[in-house]
Scaffold this active site. Structure first.
Site, PDB file in Angstrom:
ATOM      1  N   LYS A 182       0.816  -1.185   0.000  1.00 15.90           N
ATOM      2  CA  LYS A 182       0.000   0.000   0.000  1.00 15.90           C
ATOM      3  C   LYS A 182       0.862   1.252   0.000  1.00 15.90           C
ATOM      4  CE  LYS A 182      -3.425  -2.221   2.936  1.00 15.90           C
ATOM      5  NZ  LYS A 182      -4.010  -2.221   4.270  1.00 15.90           N
ATOM      6  N   GLY A 183       2.090   1.130   0.449  1.00 15.85           N
ATOM      7  CA  GLY A 183       2.943   2.282   0.702  1.00 15.85           C
ATOM      8  C   GLY A 183       3.201   3.195  -0.472  1.00 15.85           C
TER       9      GLY A 183
ATOM     10  N   ASP B  97      15.020  -0.418   1.425  1.00 17.24           N
ATOM     11  CA  ASP B  97      15.733  -0.472   2.691  1.00 17.24           C
ATOM     12  C   ASP B  97      16.784  -1.568   2.570  1.00 17.24           C
ATOM     13  OD1 ASP B  97      16.362  -0.966   5.455  1.00 17.24           O
ATOM     14  OD2 ASP B  97      14.449  -0.136   6.060  1.00 17.24           O
TER      15      ASP B  97
ATOM     16  N   ASP C 264       7.713   2.655  -2.624  1.00 10.99           N
ATOM     17  CA  ASP C 264       7.899   3.784  -1.719  1.00 10.99           C
ATOM     18  C   ASP C 264       9.321   3.889  -1.182  1.00 10.99           C
ATOM     19  OD1 ASP C 264       7.638   1.513  -0.106  1.00 10.99           O
ATOM     20  OD2 ASP C 264       6.145   2.381   1.231  1.00 10.99           O
TER      21      ASP C 264
ATOM     22  N   ARG D 220      -0.190   7.350   6.881  1.00  9.67           N
ATOM     23  CA  ARG D 220      -0.061   7.337   5.418  1.00  9.67           C
ATOM     24  C   ARG D 220      -0.488   8.648   4.777  1.00  9.67           C
ATOM     25  NH1 ARG D 220       1.061   2.189   3.529  1.00  9.67           N
ATOM     26  NH2 ARG D 220       0.220   0.464   4.734  1.00  9.67           N
TER      27      ARG D 220
ATOM     28  N   ASP E 257       3.771   4.027   6.281  1.00  9.37           N
ATOM     29  CA  ASP E 257       3.008   3.893   7.523  1.00  9.37           C
ATOM     30  C   ASP E 257       3.812   3.222   8.625  1.00  9.37           C
ATOM     31  OD1 ASP E 257       1.484   0.758   7.892  1.00  9.37           O
ATOM     32  OD2 ASP E 257       2.941   1.188   6.324  1.00  9.37           O
TER      33      ASP E 257
ATOM     34  N   VAL F 238      10.618   6.332   8.917  1.00  6.58           N
ATOM     35  CA  VAL F 238       9.870   7.436   8.324  1.00  6.58           C
ATOM     36  C   VAL F 238       8.436   7.037   8.001  1.00  6.58           C
ATOM     37  CG1 VAL F 238      11.886   8.638   7.411  1.00  6.58           C
ATOM     38  CG2 VAL F 238      10.786   6.879   6.027  1.00  6.58           C
TER      39      VAL F 238
END
Length: 179
Positions: free
Chosen positions: A42-43, A102, A99, A164, A158, A152
């Site tokens: 969803k990010g 990492d 999004d 969000r 989120d 973040v």
């Protein structure tokens, strides 16, 4: 600023300007093609929507929901596909719009999967890159911002499905997720 954030890392204006700039680069590089833009739910949804509106190249839109995080703040090391693509990517140029990168685990697994499914190419576009946390040998083809190793939220990102809708990227106070 939201009271659970200790600082704003990237403002709404900074994000808007950089997303537009990166989209223009991708648009020029993919001129003459008809790629599939795959948003990672969803990010990435807010970044995805803003990004594709800046493109002029014709696109097919699709989505995947994949995760290696669950409700934690670090990768579990297990990729879960919760929603797969609706269309076939065989012979197609694919733009994966994510999004954040990492550890790189999720995107490395996803790129491998798409290539195994016959994608002609896989281009990775990320909003944020936490390069210092990388454990996999993968880098985005296009990245809007390199950020420090901080948790973040905002602009689609989120913590436990919260934050969000913040229009900026903020650093979450550790007290929020260390409870």
């Amino acid at each position: 600023m939201h009271p659970d954030c200790k600082e704003i890392l990237l403002t709404e204006q900074q994000i808007r300007e950089r997303v537009t700039e990166v989209a223009k680069q991708v648009d020029a590089d993919l001129a003459g093609k008809f790629p599939v833009a795959v948003g990672i739910l969803k990010g990435s949804i807010i970044f995805y929507a803003d990004f594709i509106r800046c493109l002029t190249v014709p696109l097919e839109l699709d989505f995947m929901a994949v995760s290696s995080y669950g409700s934690g703040t670090t990768s579990s090391g297990n990729l879960k596909i919760r929603k797969d693509l609706d269309g076939d990517v065989k012979g197609r140029d694919v733009i994966v719009i994510e999004d954040i990168i990492d550890s790189g685990f999720t995107l490395a697994c996803l790129k491998k999967l798409l290539l195994e499914r016959g994608a002609a190419s896989v281009t990775i576009v990320t909003l944020l890159d936490k390069h210092e946390r990388r454990t996999e040998d993968i880098a985005p083809d296009y990245n809007c911002f390199e950020i420090p190793d901080a948790f973040v939220v905002g602009y689609g990102l989120d913590y436990n499905e919260r934050y969000r809708s913040l229009p900026y990227i903020g650093i979450l106070k550790p007290s929020v997720y260390e409870k």
